[in-house]
Design a protein around this motif. Sequence first.
Motif, mmCIF file in Angstrom:
data_model
loop_
_atom_site.group_PDB
_atom_site.id
_atom_site.type_symbol
_atom_site.label_atom_id
_atom_site.label_comp_id
_atom_site.label_asym_id
_atom_site.label_seq_id
_atom_site.Cartn_x
_atom_site.Cartn_y
_atom_site.Cartn_z
ATOM 1 N N ALA A 160 56.708 39.568 44.217
ATOM 2 C CA ALA A 160 55.462 39.393 44.968
ATOM 3 C C ALA A 160 54.434 40.437 44.559
ATOM 4 O O ALA A 160 53.246 40.116 44.358
ATOM 5 N N SER A 161 54.868 41.676 44.398
ATOM 6 C CA SER A 161 53.947 42.729 43.971
ATOM 7 C C SER A 161 53.455 42.504 42.553
ATOM 8 O O SER A 161 52.287 42.749 42.248
ATOM 9 N N ALA A 162 54.339 42.034 41.683
ATOM 10 C CA ALA A 162 53.953 41.770 40.295
ATOM 11 C C ALA A 162 52.889 40.676 40.230
ATOM 12 O O ALA A 162 51.908 40.797 39.494
ATOM 13 N N ILE A 163 53.082 39.633 41.012
ATOM 14 C CA ILE A 163 52.076 38.566 41.058
ATOM 15 C C ILE A 163 50.751 39.129 41.561
ATOM 16 O O ILE A 163 49.686 38.822 41.022
ATOM 17 N N GLY A 164 50.817 39.978 42.576
ATOM 18 C CA GLY A 164 49.599 40.589 43.106
ATOM 19 C C GLY A 164 48.907 41.493 42.095
ATOM 20 O O GLY A 164 47.682 41.453 41.955
ATOM 21 N N VAL A 165 49.673 42.294 41.371
ATOM 22 C CA VAL A 165 49.089 43.197 40.367
ATOM 23 C C VAL A 165 48.425 42.401 39.254
ATOM 24 O O VAL A 165 47.302 42.704 38.829
ATOM 25 N N VAL A 166 49.105 41.365 38.771
ATOM 26 C CA VAL A 166 48.542 40.549 37.689
ATOM 27 C C VAL A 166 47.305 39.799 38.179
ATOM 28 O O VAL A 166 46.289 39.730 37.479
ATOM 29 N N ALA A 167 47.366 39.264 39.385
ATOM 30 C CA ALA A 167 46.202 38.558 39.936
ATOM 31 C C ALA A 167 45.026 39.508 40.135
ATOM 32 O O ALA A 167 43.877 39.175 39.794
ATOM 33 N N LEU A 168 45.295 40.695 40.657
ATOM 34 C CA LEU A 168 44.233 41.677 40.856
ATOM 35 C C LEU A 168 43.625 42.112 39.528
ATOM 36 O O LEU A 168 42.399 42.192 39.389
ATOM 37 N N GLY A 169 44.483 42.359 38.545
ATOM 38 C CA GLY A 169 43.976 42.729 37.221
ATOM 39 C C GLY A 169 43.109 41.637 36.622
ATOM 40 O O GLY A 169 42.056 41.909 36.046
ATOM 41 N N THR A 170 43.550 40.408 36.770
ATOM 42 C CA THR A 170 42.768 39.274 36.251
ATOM 43 C C THR A 170 41.426 39.171 36.966
ATOM 44 O O THR A 170 40.382 38.987 36.331
ATOM 45 N N LEU A 171 41.441 39.309 38.294
ATOM 46 C CA LEU A 171 40.192 39.220 39.058
ATOM 47 C C LEU A 171 39.230 40.356 38.729
ATOM 48 O O LEU A 171 38.009 40.161 38.687
ATOM 49 N N LEU A 172 39.771 41.558 38.498
ATOM 50 C CA LEU A 172 38.902 42.688 38.155
ATOM 51 C C LEU A 172 38.261 42.522 36.781
ATOM 52 O O LEU A 172 37.135 42.970 36.556
ATOM 53 N N LEU A 173 38.971 41.900 35.864
ATOM 54 C CA LEU A 173 38.434 41.685 34.514
ATOM 55 C C LEU A 173 37.475 40.501 34.442
ATOM 56 O O LEU A 173 36.609 40.461 33.566
ATOM 57 N N TRP A 174 37.644 39.558 35.340
ATOM 58 C CA TRP A 174 36.945 38.272 35.279
ATOM 59 C C TRP A 174 35.428 38.382 35.059
ATOM 60 O O TRP A 174 34.886 37.691 34.193
ATOM 61 N N PRO A 175 34.696 39.203 35.800
ATOM 62 C CA PRO A 175 33.228 39.216 35.643
ATOM 63 C C PRO A 175 32.757 39.683 34.261
ATOM 64 O O PRO A 175 31.650 39.355 33.854
ATOM 65 N N TRP A 176 33.568 40.442 33.554
ATOM 66 C CA TRP A 176 33.141 40.994 32.271
ATOM 67 C C TRP A 176 33.633 40.191 31.072
ATOM 68 O O TRP A 176 33.434 40.610 29.935
ATOM 69 N N LEU A 177 34.274 39.085 31.325
ATOM 70 C CA LEU A 177 34.827 38.287 30.233
ATOM 71 C C LEU A 177 34.055 37.000 30.040
ATOM 72 O O LEU A 177 33.545 36.408 30.991
ATOM 73 N N GLY A 178 33.999 36.570 28.779
ATOM 74 C CA GLY A 178 33.431 35.261 28.473
ATOM 75 C C GLY A 178 34.434 34.168 28.793
ATOM 76 O O GLY A 178 35.601 34.436 29.120
ATOM 77 N N GLU A 179 34.010 32.936 28.670
ATOM 78 C CA GLU A 179 34.867 31.801 29.013
ATOM 79 C C GLU A 179 36.159 31.789 28.203
ATOM 80 O O GLU A 179 37.242 31.595 28.750
ATOM 81 N N GLN A 180 36.078 32.020 26.902
ATOM 82 C CA GLN A 180 37.272 32.001 26.056
ATOM 83 C C GLN A 180 38.202 33.165 26.376
ATOM 84 O O GLN A 180 39.421 33.010 26.399
ATOM 85 N N ASP A 181 37.619 34.336 26.625
ATOM 86 C CA ASP A 181 38.438 35.501 26.956
ATOM 87 C C ASP A 181 39.132 35.340 28.300
ATOM 88 O O ASP A 181 40.255 35.807 28.489
ATOM 89 N N ARG A 182 38.488 34.665 29.233
ATOM 90 C CA ARG A 182 39.121 34.409 30.529
ATOM 91 C C ARG A 182 40.385 33.582 30.355
ATOM 92 O O ARG A 182 41.413 33.859 30.969
ATOM 93 N N GLY A 183 40.296 32.579 29.514
ATOM 94 C CA GLY A 183 41.469 31.756 29.239
ATOM 95 C C GLY A 183 42.593 32.578 28.623
ATOM 96 O O GLY A 183 43.767 32.399 28.955
ATOM 97 N N GLY A 184 42.228 33.503 27.735
ATOM 98 C CA GLY A 184 43.227 34.365 27.117
ATOM 99 C C GLY A 184 43.920 35.264 28.124
ATOM 100 O O GLY A 184 45.139 35.475 28.059
ATOM 101 N N VAL A 185 43.165 35.793 29.078
ATOM 102 C CA VAL A 185 43.753 36.659 30.107
ATOM 103 C C VAL A 185 44.676 35.856 31.019
ATOM 104 O O VAL A 185 45.756 36.332 31.392
ATOM 105 N N VAL A 186 44.303 34.650 31.353
ATOM 106 C CA VAL A 186 45.163 33.804 32.191
ATOM 107 C C VAL A 186 46.456 33.472 31.447
ATOM 108 O O VAL A 186 47.547 33.515 32.028
ATOM 109 N N ILE A 187 46.347 33.170 30.153
ATOM 110 C CA ILE A 187 47.551 32.898 29.359
ATOM 111 C C ILE A 187 48.441 34.135 29.321
ATOM 112 O O ILE A 187 49.669 34.039 29.455
ATOM 113 N N ALA A 188 47.839 35.312 29.164
ATOM 114 C CA ALA A 188 48.616 36.555 29.157
ATOM 115 C C ALA A 188 49.359 36.738 30.478
ATOM 116 O O ALA A 188 50.528 37.152 30.487
#
Length: 125
Positions: free
Chosen positions: A9-37
């Motif tokens: 549960a914590s791992a899912i939260g950490v990954v989700a939080l990291g993804t959300l924090l990066l989201w505003p600074w990423l382009g559309e293609q980079d967002r897809g890459g972060v989600v795949i990661a």
Amino acid sequence: MRSSVKYTASAIGVVALGTLLLWPWLGEQDRGGVVIAALIALPVQVPAFCLLLRFRRRMNGFLAVWLGGTLVRMGVILVVATVAVRTDANGAVAMLLALAGFFFALLLLEPVYFRPEAPEVVGAS
């Protein structure tokens, strides 16, 4: 609740939080890459942690699982990098950086969920 469930549960939260924090600074293609990661990191990291929990009482087994998990993570990054380069994947740089970052953050989270075992008390006779 078991340590493995709490860690997951914590791992899912950490990954989700990291993804959300990066989201505003990423382009559309980079967002897809972060989600795949994120989708790659969680299924690799959580079983590796569960194996560590299972072998924590056996020093040799624990060290073997720890080393094996480290090699698996490095192998996953190598395979993902190879596939990303060969297929000219969009957002490959963001994906690889996010994958390494997620693995690192989740490794730092592991010690929180290792509960020390109660020491054996030897009765005085």
